[in-house]
Design an enzyme around this catalytic site. Structure first.
Site, PDB file in Angstrom:
ATOM      1  N   SER A 139       6.609  37.027  51.996  1.00 12.88           N
ATOM      2  CA  SER A 139       6.371  35.788  52.740  1.00 12.88           C
ATOM      3  C   SER A 139       7.433  34.722  52.544  1.00 12.88           C
ATOM      4  O   SER A 139       7.431  33.716  53.256  1.00 12.88           O
ATOM      5  CB  SER A 139       5.016  35.193  52.331  1.00 12.88           C
ATOM      6  OG  SER A 139       3.970  35.949  52.887  1.00 12.88           O
ATOM      7  N   GLU A 165      57.759  57.614  40.635  1.00 15.00           N
ATOM      8  CA  GLU A 165      57.875  56.303  41.255  1.00 15.00           C
ATOM      9  C   GLU A 165      59.218  56.063  41.938  1.00 15.00           C
ATOM     10  O   GLU A 165      59.260  55.481  43.030  1.00 15.00           O
ATOM     11  CB  GLU A 165      57.623  55.201  40.211  1.00 15.00           C
ATOM     12  CG  GLU A 165      56.215  55.159  39.658  1.00 15.00           C
ATOM     13  CD  GLU A 165      55.163  54.814  40.709  1.00 15.00           C
ATOM     14  OE1 GLU A 165      55.530  54.315  41.797  1.00 15.00           O
ATOM     15  OE2 GLU A 165      53.978  55.059  40.452  1.00 15.00           O
TER      16      GLU A 165
END
Length: 786
Positions: free
Chosen positions: A406, A128
């Site tokens: 539908s 890091e």
């Protein structure tokens, strides 16, 4: 030569320069005698000038940068030790401010500095920020300058952060990409300088190690060690430690359970950084990279509570919405206010999972969405039945790969016809043999019959397919698709007219679309999140006033017809006493290929839908199976969607007084008589038909003497032939089997010229004194054909 010409330091005669007008008897030198001075060291002077102004510019730039930094830094938020020590998880709150849950684990193994193994410290620092201990200010000016250049070049301010700055970002800022600005970077750097003077390097590293997100709702490397390996961090070997140290960069992507290859690459990158930083030897490195990534891993386990299991589909959509706006809910320490009604969410889950609603079997699935139509708030969703005990699992409520059957008809077919063509509910449609243009594919209904001419109200009430397709054809599929898109339903015109009876959509989308019908034509995009508060004080509100997507007349007229679907049509099983409701069924049949694979599925629905609403709530339900091999829906399961809707709506409305929708003044109601049957129909004001000459036979109402039992409708189905085998989306709902099968009408349905009987005439009587049409109260008027 006149030497007075050079009588001053500039080398020129001042009298000549100041008084160029010739004077009497004054003599001037000849042009050939002019001798301007020679420049002295011109290149050197230029270089000095450049250096001088460059120095001035550089100083100005520094002053400007310092000033800009100070200007931004003065507004930096405060950061406390409590914030530095806290986990980075976001909290979910209900809209009334009550804490719902935290996205992070409730139990965190916090490691004090002296409990963090040196091996882990070396791994974290190496990957890091290898200069962490030498950065007395907590920042790296060189890295910040490089990042600033990237910003000037049009890139965001990613990169350039020290480990201290990363801690600040995780504690008080969001990781939203659009927030990676010069201002945010300046504030981040200023706070890093401050905490570097307030805390030691070991304390800062302690805060960081305990704050980072490690996937599966866990924070901190100590907690992660126990989760993944079932042991304390100090007992991990070098390879395991390297994986833990490398995961915070992308904890989901480096999940050793799901993505072992990516996890291995990340672990090896950490090991290489440690070797390069002289924290491990070559022998240690060689041994560690050979270790299998799954060595020592615990079996994947569950951490979910019952509440988390019930809310999991909802939480998944909250996370998706939050991420879609650029936030990271696992790292940004957000307060997320959600629209859930927890009691309603619990009830919906129990109805689907506690044997309250009958389903064919436990493999039969269901999905549902409940929305407040006034604001688009999603108050409850059902992601499935018998959900596995995992987090952020499959959410069927948002799946869009299922045909609606539908239930799409009001949105795609009939609403656009009213909106654009000003059709009335008495518009005459033809239920007659139909072949899709350009093909030999014939369209049928569940009963293989054609009923002739009928009103739009009756066609929608009984869910007849041919009138719906003819309607979309009249509207135009491009116009219908644009209308549906405004309501959140995506339809591709290239799919052809078959989408009139079935388009792919989720319960979330369908419920959102029907909510616009419920809410006077105003659409609110369904929202799970109402507000987000970031640690730096930034607040994002998501509630809005909605968008008008159709006229009030369109919404009201569709709603009025859908009320009849529940009262006397295909949705009768959803009826609730003393509650005003409107709704639509939808059923999808199996394709020819699917029936060839599973012949016993013939005559059963593949998917069943019900989307309904009251003035207070709108709800959409899908039922079916995830896989064909899981089974088929039997008679019991055919009505599960409607019954789940009914039970949930009863719960929602139990303490409410139901009020009917108000008819807008742009709608005219008047009696419509066909034969010996009279119905009340609705018209767009200004479009009431004038007196007719002749009237065709029109079906406006179901003949109760011809009511057919639902159980017979599927048994009496006949083979529709090879042409229809391609029709995957034909609506075959057993819920729609209440359709009129009047033999006298059907036998002559194809004879559109049978107009001799006076009993077949249609009449209108005005039932609205505000109507400005010219129709007579008792005169015979022509029914519009199209």
């Amino acid at each position: 030569m006149n030497n007075d010409f050079y009588n001053n330091s500039s080398g020129y005669d001042e009298n000549y320069l100041n008084n160029p007008t010739p004077q009497p008897n004054q003599q001037y030198p000849k042009r050939s005698q002019y001798k301007p001075p020679k420049p002295k060291n011109s290149k050197k002077q230029i270089a000095l000038e450049i250096l001088k102004w460059s120095t001035v510019g550089f100083i100005c730039l520094i002053v400007m940068c310092v000033g800009l930094f100070a200007f931004y830094a003065k507004d930096a938020p405060n950061v406390t030790q409590e914030e530095l020590q806290a986990g980075g998880s976001s909290a979910l709150y209900t809209n009334d401010g009550k804490l719902l849950l935290s996205l992070g684990s409730d139990k965190r193994n916090y490691l004090k500095s002296d409990q963090i193994p040196q091996q882990l410290k070396d791994a974290v620092i190496s990957i890091e920020d290898r200069h962490f201990y030498s950065e007395s200010l907590g920042i790296s000016p060189l890295r910040i300058a490089s990042s600033a250049v990237q910003n000037v070049m049009g890139h965001n301010m990613a990169g350039g952060s020290t480990l201290t700055q990363q801690l600040i970002k995780l504690s008080v800022f969001s990781t939203k990409e659009s927030d990676r600005t010069l201002k945010r970077k300046a504030q981040e750097a200023w706070l890093a300088v401050k905490i570097s003077h307030q805390y030691s390097k070991d304390q800062i590293l302690e805060f960081y190690v305990n704050k980072v997100f490690m996937n599966y709702n866990i924070y901190g490397m100590g907690t992660a060690a126990n989760f993944y390996y079932g042991k304390s961090i100090s007992k991990l070997d070098l390879a395991q430690t390297a994986l833990i140290a490398g995961m915070p960069n992308a904890p989901v992507s480096f999940d050793p359970y799901l993505y072992p290859e990516q996890a291995t690459k990340r672990r090896n990158l950490v090991l290489a950084a440690m070797l390069d930083n002289k924290k491990i030897t070559q022998d240690q490195y060689d041994k560690a990279i050979k270790e299998n990534i799954k060595t020592g891993l615990k079996e994947k386990h569950d951490t979910g509570s019952r509440l988390r299991r019930i809310d999991d589909p909802y939480i998944k959509e909250v996370i998706n919405e939050t991420r879609a706006d650029g936030f990271d809910p696992y790292r940004d320490n957000l307060k997320i206010y959600v629209n859930i009604n927890q009691k309603a969410q619990n009830e919906l889950y129990n109805l689907a999972n506690k044997n309250v609603i009958p389903f064919t079997n436990n493999k039969m699935q269901a999905a549902a969405t409940v929305i407040d139509p006034d604001n688009g708030h999603v108050i409850a969703i059902l992601g499935g039945r018998h959900l596995p005990n995992i987090q952020l699992g499959l959410d069927r409520a948002v799946q869009t790969d299922r045909s609606t059957g539908s239930s799409i008809k009001p949105i795609l077919d009939y609403a656009p016809a009213i909106e654009y063509l000003n059709w009335s509910t008495a518009q005459v449609l033809e239920d007659t043999p139909y072949t899709y243009k350009g093909t030999n594919i014939k369209l049928y209904d569940w009963d293989d019959r054609f009923m002739g001419k009928m009103t739009m109200r009756y066609a929608l009430e009984q869910s007849r397919n041919v009138p719906a397709v003819r309607t979309l054809e009249e509207v135009g599929i491009n116009r219908g698709a644009k209308f549906a898109k405004k309501l959140g339903i995506k339809v591709k015109p290239s799919q052809g007219l078959s989408v009139a009876i079935g388009a792919n959509a989720s319960t979330l989308q369908m419920t959102g679309a029907f909510s616009a019908l419920d809410n006077d034509g105003i659409y609110h995009k369904p929202q799970f999140v109402s507000k987000i508060e970031a640690p730096d004080g930034t607040t994002r509100n998501y509630d809005n006033n909605g968008t008008r997507v159709m006229k009030s007349s369109t919404a009201y007229m569709i709603t009025d017809m859908l009320k009849d679907v529940i009262k006397k049509g295909s949705g009768k099983d959803a009826m609730i006493n003393n509650v005003y409701q409107a709704g639509k069924t939808g059923t999808v049949k199996y394709s020819d290929g699917e029936l060839a694979q599973y012949p016993s599925y013939e005559g059963t629905p593949k998917d069943s839908w019900f989307v309904g609403y009251s003035p207070d709530y709108c709800m959409g339900v899908w039922t079916g199976y995830d896989k064909l091999s899981d089974g088929k829906i039997d008679k019991t399961g055919e009505k599960s969607a409607m019954l789940l809707y009914k039970a949930m709506m009863q719960y929602l409305m139990k303490n409410k007084v139901s009020a009917d929708w108000s008819m807008p003044d742009t709608v005219v109601k008047q009696a419509f008589t066909a034969g010996n049957v009279t119905t009340q129909e609705l018209y767009v004001k200004g479009h009431v038909p004038e007196a007719p000459k002749v009237n065709p036979k029109i079906i406006v109402k179901k003949n109760p003497n011809d009511d057919q039992d639902d159980s017979d409708s599927q048994d009496k189905q006949k083979d529709r032939g090879s042409d229809n085998r391609n029709r995957k989306d034909t609506d075959n709902s057993s819920n729609d089997s209440n359709s009129n099968t009047d033999n006298s009408n059907t036998d002559n349905s194809n004879d559109s010229s049978d107009n001799d009987s006076s009993s077949d005439s249609a009449t209108f009587s005005n039932d609205n004194s505000s109507d400005d049409s010219n129709s007579s109260d008792d005169g015979v008027v022509e029914t519009p054909e199209n």
